[in-house]
Design a protein around this motif. Structure first.
Motif, PDB file in Angstrom:
ATOM      1  N   TRP A 129       2.754  14.111   5.589  1.00 31.77           N
ATOM      2  CA  TRP A 129       2.078  12.988   4.938  1.00 31.77           C
ATOM      3  C   TRP A 129       2.097  11.783   5.848  1.00 31.77           C
ATOM      4  CZ3 TRP A 129       4.557   8.653   2.080  1.00 31.77           C
ATOM      5  CH2 TRP A 129       3.631   7.868   1.402  1.00 31.77           C
ATOM      6  N   LYS A 130       0.943  11.270   6.101  1.00 35.55           N
ATOM      7  CA  LYS A 130       0.821  10.034   6.888  1.00 35.55           C
ATOM      8  C   LYS A 130      -0.069   9.091   6.114  1.00 35.55           C
ATOM      9  CE  LYS A 130       3.020  11.052  10.700  1.00 35.55           C
ATOM     10  NZ  LYS A 130       4.370  10.572  10.835  1.00 35.55           N
ATOM     11  N   SER A 131       0.374   7.880   6.042  1.00 36.69           N
ATOM     12  CA  SER A 131      -0.466   6.857   5.436  1.00 36.69           C
ATOM     13  C   SER A 131      -0.515   5.707   6.417  1.00 36.69           C
ATOM     14  CB  SER A 131       0.089   6.407   4.085  1.00 36.69           C
ATOM     15  OG  SER A 131       1.172   5.519   4.254  1.00 36.69           O
ATOM     16  N   HIS A 132      -1.582   4.944   6.352  1.00 34.22           N
ATOM     17  CA  HIS A 132      -1.694   3.781   7.229  1.00 34.22           C
ATOM     18  C   HIS A 132      -0.505   2.852   7.004  1.00 34.22           C
ATOM     19  CE1 HIS A 132      -3.181   0.326   9.372  1.00 34.22           C
ATOM     20  NE2 HIS A 132      -3.037  -0.393   8.272  1.00 34.22           N
TER      21      HIS A 132
ATOM     22  N   ALA B 299       1.066   4.177  -2.933  1.00 38.06           N
ATOM     23  CA  ALA B 299       0.708   5.552  -2.551  1.00 38.06           C
ATOM     24  C   ALA B 299       1.897   6.495  -2.746  1.00 38.06           C
ATOM     25  CB  ALA B 299       0.232   5.588  -1.105  1.00 38.06           C
TER      26      ALA B 299
ATOM     27  N   GLU C 102       0.838  -1.206   0.000  1.00 33.18           N
ATOM     28  CA  GLU C 102       0.000   0.000   0.000  1.00 33.18           C
ATOM     29  C   GLU C 102       0.874   1.257   0.000  1.00 33.18           C
ATOM     30  OE1 GLU C 102      -2.300   2.376   3.474  1.00 33.18           O
ATOM     31  OE2 GLU C 102      -2.827   0.247   3.322  1.00 33.18           O
ATOM     32  N   LEU C 103       1.913   1.235   0.824  1.00 25.53           N
ATOM     33  CA  LEU C 103       2.811   2.384   0.943  1.00 25.53           C
ATOM     34  C   LEU C 103       3.529   2.664  -0.375  1.00 25.53           C
ATOM     35  CD1 LEU C 103       4.266   4.540   2.596  1.00 25.53           C
ATOM     36  CD2 LEU C 103       5.855   2.762   3.358  1.00 25.53           C
TER      37      LEU C 103
END
Length: 172
Positions: free
Chosen positions: A142-145, A32, A28-29
């Motif tokens: 920026w933060k992503s799960h 993204a 996912e990272l």
């Protein structure tokens, strides 16, 4: 009035489930980060450049903006001495600059995630996917799960004296 409240027992997360979660978070990272132009693909340099500087990528990578380094290699490449030396230099750079680092296998899945062409045509050169840097500029929070999950896993691994955790990306 004074009756104890029954609480559900906490079941520990199985290592297999944890690895699936982390692997999904890495995938996912990467997707993204590439979509948001936060992914540097391939920092391997020529031998001539390596003679000039021990870590030539220092010249063009701001270590304060790098949040994760992935070193990707499949089993058949493990004997590539030049690649191993390069990985050692990158790992040293990451450790010196408090950058989370992971080893990854599954180069075909990695290429698939990043939209690499399956057949490289005559004029198109495949990108070197052996080293991927995920960046997060200081001007942005920026933060992503996926980033949070991967950073947590790297921290847990260091707590268990595994300084460079390893995951395997599976083809789909």
């Amino acid at each position: 009035p004074g009756r104890p409240v029954a609480r559900p027992a906490l079941t520990p997360v199985s290592p297999g489930f944890r690895m699936q979660t982390v692997t999904a978070a890495v995938e996912e990272l990467l997707v993204a980060a590439q979509r948001q132009d936060r992914l540097t693909v391939g920092v391997r340099v020529s031998q001539a450049d390596e003679c000039v500087s021990q870590t030539p990528f220092l010249d063009w990578v701001d270590p304060d903006s790098v949040v994760l380094c992935l070193l990707a290699i499949d089993e058949e490449e493990e004997d590539d001495i030049a690649l191993q030396i390069h990985f050692t230099l990158i790992q040293s750079f990451c450790c010196d600059n408090d950058i989370d680092i992971m080893r990854v296998s599954g180069m075909q899945r990695l290429a698939q995630l990043l939209g690499e062409p399956t057949e490289v045509q005559g004029t198109t050169e495949a990108r070197d996917l052996h080293c991927l840097l995920v960046t997060n500029p200081h001007t942005d929070a920026w933060k992503s799960h996926g980033l949070v999950e991967v950073a947590s896993y790297c921290e847990e691994s260091r707590g268990n004296n595994q300084w460079v955790p390893y995951i395997s990306l599976q083809e789909r």
